[in-house]
Scaffold this active site. Structure first.
Site, short mmCIF file in Angstrom:
data_model
loop_
_atom_site.label_atom_id
_atom_site.label_comp_id
_atom_site.label_asym_id
_atom_site.label_seq_id
_atom_site.Cartn_x
_atom_site.Cartn_y
_atom_site.Cartn_z
N ASN A 11 0.90 -1.18 0.08
CA ASN A 11 0.08 0.11 -0.11
C ASN A 11 0.75 1.17 0.02
O ASN A 11 1.49 1.58 1.01
CB ASN A 11 -0.69 -0.04 1.29
N TRP A 12 0.85 1.77 -1.06
CA TRP A 12 1.96 3.03 -1.25
C TRP A 12 1.44 4.42 -0.71
O TRP A 12 2.07 5.32 -0.50
CB TRP A 12 2.32 3.26 -2.92
N LYS A 13 0.05 4.18 -0.21
CA LYS A 13 -0.86 5.55 0.23
C LYS A 13 -0.62 6.62 -0.60
O LYS A 13 -0.33 6.51 -1.76
CB LYS A 13 -0.11 5.65 1.77
N HIS A 97 -9.49 1.18 4.70
CA HIS A 97 -8.08 1.27 5.58
C HIS A 97 -8.39 2.15 6.47
O HIS A 97 -9.26 3.06 6.49
CB HIS A 97 -7.18 1.90 4.39
N GLU A 99 -7.06 4.56 7.68
CA GLU A 99 -6.75 6.16 7.38
C GLU A 99 -7.93 6.48 6.73
O GLU A 99 -8.44 7.70 6.91
CB GLU A 99 -5.55 6.17 6.64
N GLY A 175 2.35 2.03 10.87
CA GLY A 175 3.42 3.17 10.51
C GLY A 175 4.01 3.79 11.86
O GLY A 175 4.66 4.90 12.02
N SER A 215 3.32 -2.24 10.35
CA SER A 215 4.67 -2.20 10.70
C SER A 215 5.50 -3.74 10.02
O SER A 215 6.34 -3.91 10.66
CB SER A 215 5.21 -2.05 11.90
N GLY A 236 2.81 -1.11 4.16
CA GLY A 236 2.84 0.26 3.84
C GLY A 236 4.11 0.61 3.77
O GLY A 236 4.79 0.32 2.76
N GLY A 237 4.82 1.26 4.71
CA GLY A 237 6.11 1.81 4.66
C GLY A 237 7.41 1.00 3.91
O GLY A 237 7.95 1.55 3.17
P1 PGA Z 1 2.77 0.24 7.55
O1 PGA Z 1 1.11 0.68 7.01
O2 PGA Z 1 3.27 -1.02 7.08
O3 PGA Z 1 3.81 1.44 7.17
O4 PGA Z 1 2.60 0.05 9.05
C1 PGA Z 1 0.51 -0.71 6.78
C2 PGA Z 1 -0.72 -0.13 6.11
O5 PGA Z 1 -1.34 0.86 6.45
O6 PGA Z 1 -1.36 -0.75 5.23
#
Ligand code: PGA
Length: 252
Positions: A11-13, A97, A99, A175, A215, A236-237
């Site tokens: 997920n590149w957000k 998600h 967010e 995150g 994470s 994500g990250g």
């Molecule tokens: P993260 O994000 O790996 O940066 O914790 C995961 C996500 O929000 O899908």
């Protein structure tokens, strides 16, 4: 029962310009050439989707969007319809998600509409669920996640479940560098599995992939992925670094 094919999605957000997205996916392609036995997807921003679609053509990388609307077209400023995603070769959509829920007011009901519309249009729905830190500390994790799953999947059939993936992402682990312990993650995944089997039947419920997210890194991926009900990761990250994302894929 054998485990379903693991599914690792990045997920590149709201990151990467089109040029950066192309560079990232080209680097990833080189890192994971010939890797099989795992489904792989990346979710760029809407503006980069079309170009990334071209870049992944013929590779083992599939394309995901970060959201999708339930209507076909019309006065829904800022939204994207399922057929618009299919048109550019998008196989998946991330839905609900945390967010989106936290910052953009998305609800279980909206998640349900989005997920059902995606599936009805042949797009796989990656439905995200997860508790906040307050909810975990109040002992409400299974209740909250259970509600999100039940409400989010309302009205879906066993046939629909073939295009369904659940991503369990504890909000406090996204995150933050704080990862759920394997026992914490497996406990919630097992609960989700029970709900899936109750709704879709044992066989179809066992076949739905449940990703862990929050994470995930090369150093913790293998242990998480070895849990009986963890069938992949939503990253994500670490998905913004080709080498790290490739290492997570190879940890399968
Ligand atoms: P993260 O994000 O790996 O940066 O914790 C995961 C996500 O929000 O899908």
């Amino acid at each position: 029962m054998t485990k379903p094919t693991p599914f690792i999605a990045g997920n590149w957000k709201m990151n990467e310009t089109i040029a950066e997205a192309i560079a990232l996916v080209e680097a990833l392609k080189a890192e994971i050439q010939g890797v099989s036995g795992v489904d792989i997807a990346v979710a760029p921003t809407f503006t980069a989707l079309d170009r990334v679609a071209g870049a992944v053509k013929g590779s083992n990388i599939q394309l995901a969007a970060q959201n999708v609307h339930w209507e076909k077209s019309g006065a829904f400023t800022g939204e994207i319809a399922p057929a618009m995603l299919s048109e550019i070769g998008c196989a998946w959509a991330i839905i609900g998600h945390s967010e989106r829920r936290q910052f953009f007011g998305e609800t279980d009901e909206g998640v349900n509409k989005r997920a059902r519309a995606a599936i009805a249009n042949g797009i796989g729905a990656i439905v995200c669920v997860g508790e906040t830190l307050d909810e975990r500390e109040a002992g409400k994790t299974l209740e909250v996640v259970g509600r999100q799953v039940t409400e989010g999947l309302k009205g879906m059939s066993a046939e629909d479940s073939r295009l369904l993936v659940i991503a369990y992402e504890p909000v406090w682990a996204i995150g933050t560098g704080k990862v759920a312990t394997t026992a914490q993650a497996q406990e919630v995944h097992a609960h989700i599995r029970q709900l899936l089997k109750a709704q879709f039947g044992d066989e179809a419920g066992a076949a739905v992939r449940i990703q862990y997210g929050g994470s995930v890194k090369p150093s913790n991926a293998a242990e998480l992925l070895a849990q009986p009900d963890i069938n992949g990761a939503l990253v994500g990250g670490a998905s913004l670094k080709a080498a790290d994302f490739a290492a997570i894929i190879k940890a399968v």
